[in-house]
Structures are given as C-alpha cells and as structure tokens.
Design an enzyme around this catalytic site. Structure first.
Site, short mmCIF file in Angstrom:
data_model
loop_
_atom_site.label_atom_id
_atom_site.label_comp_id
_atom_site.label_asym_id
_atom_site.label_seq_id
_atom_site.Cartn_x
_atom_site.Cartn_y
_atom_site.Cartn_z
N ARG A 1 -8.35 1.11 10.13
CA ARG A 1 -7.98 -0.29 10.34
C ARG A 1 -9.00 -1.01 11.22
O ARG A 1 -8.83 -2.18 11.51
CB ARG A 1 -6.62 -0.35 11.04
N LYS B 1 0.83 -1.21 0.00
CA LYS B 1 0.00 0.00 0.00
C LYS B 1 0.87 1.27 0.00
O LYS B 1 0.61 2.20 -0.74
CB LYS B 1 -0.91 0.06 1.25
N ARG C 1 0.74 -9.35 13.68
CA ARG C 1 0.12 -8.29 12.87
C ARG C 1 -0.90 -8.88 11.89
O ARG C 1 -1.93 -8.28 11.63
CB ARG C 1 1.20 -7.53 12.10
N ARG D 1 12.73 -3.27 10.47
CA ARG D 1 11.76 -2.71 11.40
C ARG D 1 11.49 -3.72 12.50
O ARG D 1 11.34 -4.90 12.21
CB ARG D 1 10.44 -2.41 10.64
N ARG E 1 11.98 -6.96 4.19
CA ARG E 1 12.00 -5.49 4.10
C ARG E 1 13.12 -4.92 4.99
O ARG E 1 13.31 -5.36 6.12
CB ARG E 1 10.64 -4.96 4.55
P1 AMP Z 1 2.01 0.10 9.10
O1 AMP Z 1 3.27 0.80 8.75
O2 AMP Z 1 0.80 0.70 8.43
O3 AMP Z 1 2.11 -1.39 8.91
O4 AMP Z 1 1.76 0.35 10.67
C1 AMP Z 1 2.72 -0.06 11.63
C2 AMP Z 1 2.05 -0.17 12.99
O5 AMP Z 1 1.52 1.11 13.37
C3 AMP Z 1 0.86 -1.11 13.05
O6 AMP Z 1 1.24 -2.47 13.27
C4 AMP Z 1 0.10 -0.54 14.26
O7 AMP Z 1 0.73 -0.88 15.49
C5 AMP Z 1 0.29 0.96 14.06
N1 AMP Z 1 -0.80 1.54 13.24
C6 AMP Z 1 -0.69 2.06 11.98
N2 AMP Z 1 -1.89 2.49 11.54
C7 AMP Z 1 -2.78 2.24 12.53
C8 AMP Z 1 -4.17 2.43 12.67
N3 AMP Z 1 -4.92 2.98 11.69
N4 AMP Z 1 -4.75 2.05 13.84
C9 AMP Z 1 -4.03 1.51 14.84
N5 AMP Z 1 -2.71 1.27 14.76
C10 AMP Z 1 -2.08 1.64 13.63
#
Ligand code: AMP
Length: 218
Positions: free
Chosen positions: A88, A13, A171, A160, A127
């Site tokens: 989410r 994404k 996740r 990461r 990654r």
């Molecule tokens: P991402 O980079 O989008 O995979 O996000 C990394 C982490 O940030 C996720 O595993 C969550 O812990 C947190 N996170 C990102 N977006 C959200 C969201 N909309 N709601 C809750 N936690 C989020």
C-alpha cells in the site's frame, strides 16, 4: 501465478480474490484480514494496529511488512498467491521486491481495480460483516435473507468501525496520497493490468478471469 490486487478500499479486491482462490487455488494473503484477526485476538501487534485502523490510517510499514514476510514464507514454494491490500506504499513495494528476489522469484502481474469514487463510498458504507464467521454482506447488493443477521451462522451483523462515513473519507485520502502512486510504480515496471471493477461481482469476475487466462492461468 503471483499477483497483487491493487485499488482503493471498497473496489472489491477481497471478494474477487476469494473467487480467484476458489477457481485457481492460489491462496489469498489479505493484510486487512490478518490485521483484523490480530485485533480480535488482542495480540500485541493487534493492539498496536487497532489505533491506526480505527482512524483510517495505514498501520506502520514495519509492522505490516513483518507480518507479510511470515505469511509469504508459507506460499513462496507453492503455485502462487494473491496479495490483497499489500503493498500500500512504495516502501512496502520495495520490501516486497526484496523478499521475492531473495527467493529468486518475481510478481507475475498487478491488477489495478478501477471503480468510481461514488460507487466506492456506496459499497463501503453499505458493507456489513459477521463478527463470528467473517462473512460479508451489503445492505443493497448482497443483503442477508433475514435483515441484520448472518445467513451462514445467524449472528447479528455489524458495520466495520472503519466503514463509518468519517473513516471512509480518511481511508480514501490515505489511498490517494500513499497507495495511488503504486499505479505509476508498477506501470513503469510493465507489471500493471487495469481492470474495470464496476458492476456486479460476477461480471467483474468474468473480466478478471479473462485477464488471468490471457496471462496463461489454467
Ligand atoms: P483493508 O481491509 O485492506 O481495507 O484494510 C483495513 C485497514 O487495515 C486499513 O485501513 C489499514 O489501517 C490496515 N492495513 C491493511 N493493509 C495494510 C497495509 N498493507 N499497510 C498498512 N496498513 C494496512
């Protein structure tokens, strides 16, 4: 155009949102990027969010919604935006409806990226990112010119903390339980377009751009 990019972690994404921003000019609002920035800056919000992120769990809705509300306010009068990684949960989606309705606007489309579970795990576990300039690489698909070093600034690349195997599993479970219900939610609102997210980023982008042009994007 006002878009949401939906899909499991690792479906691409963020990469695709960057390409769409470069081509069409709509800013990307990535809650993951905003949260990582808050963690790096050691803000109160960042310190609170870090615990959930390291465990592969979602950061509490009220924290994320407050952050998005502020960020969206900057983009509501513009040509559009791409929400990457938000909403989410169904509660976040409902809050988003409220924020947009308050400005008399609505989402144009929710793009649902589909990639096999096996590919998602491979993409996440390989990654690597640069802690200095935030560039993202992949050990197999987008390897840096010098192994382990950032092409742009030469910094040593890191994995990461939430891309480690145990956290990836957590996740994906969170995605299945809390985020996947949004597919039916947006389908019922006739807002959803499915997108095959498999293959090289350039091929995925070609498919995505054709969906967006079909929706009237110029
Ligand atoms: P991402 O980079 O989008 O995979 O996000 C990394 C982490 O940030 C996720 O595993 C969550 O812990 C947190 N996170 C990102 N977006 C959200 C969201 N909309 N709601 C809750 N936690 C989020």
């Amino acid at each position: 155009m006002r878009l949401v990019f939906l899909g499991a972690p690792g479906v691409g994404k963020g990469t695709q949102a960057d390409r769409v921003t470069a081509q069409f000019g709509w800013p990307k609002i990535s809650t993951g990027d905003l949260l990582r920035e808050a963690v790096r800056n050691k803000t109160a919000l960042g310190l609170e969010a870090k615990k959930s992120m390291d465990a592969g769990k979602l950061v509490p809705d009220n924290v994320v919604i407050g952050m998005v509300r502020t960020k969206l306010a900057e983009s509501l009068c513009g040509k559009g935006f791409i929400l990457d990684g938000f909403p989410r949960t169904v509660q976040q989606a409902e809050e988003l409806n409220g924020i947009l309705a308050g400005s008399g606007i609505d989402l144009d489309r929710v793009i649902n990226f589909r990639v096999s579970r096996q590919d998602v795990v491979h993409r996440l576990s390989g990654r690597r990112s640069c802690p200095k300039c935030q560039s993202v690489f992949h050990v197999d698909f987008a390897a840096p010119k010098v192994s382990g070093l950032c092409d742009r600034c030469g910094e040593a690349l890191v994995q990461r903390s939430d891309d480690k195997p145990e956290t990836i599993e957590a996740r994906l479970k969170v995605y299945d339980e809390q985020t996947a219900p949004l597919i039916a939610y947006y389908e019922a609102k006739q807002k959803l377009s499915d997108l095959d997210g498999s293959g090289a980023p350039g091929h995925v982008y070609d498919r995505l751009a054709s969906v967006l042009r079909g929706l009237g994007a110029k």
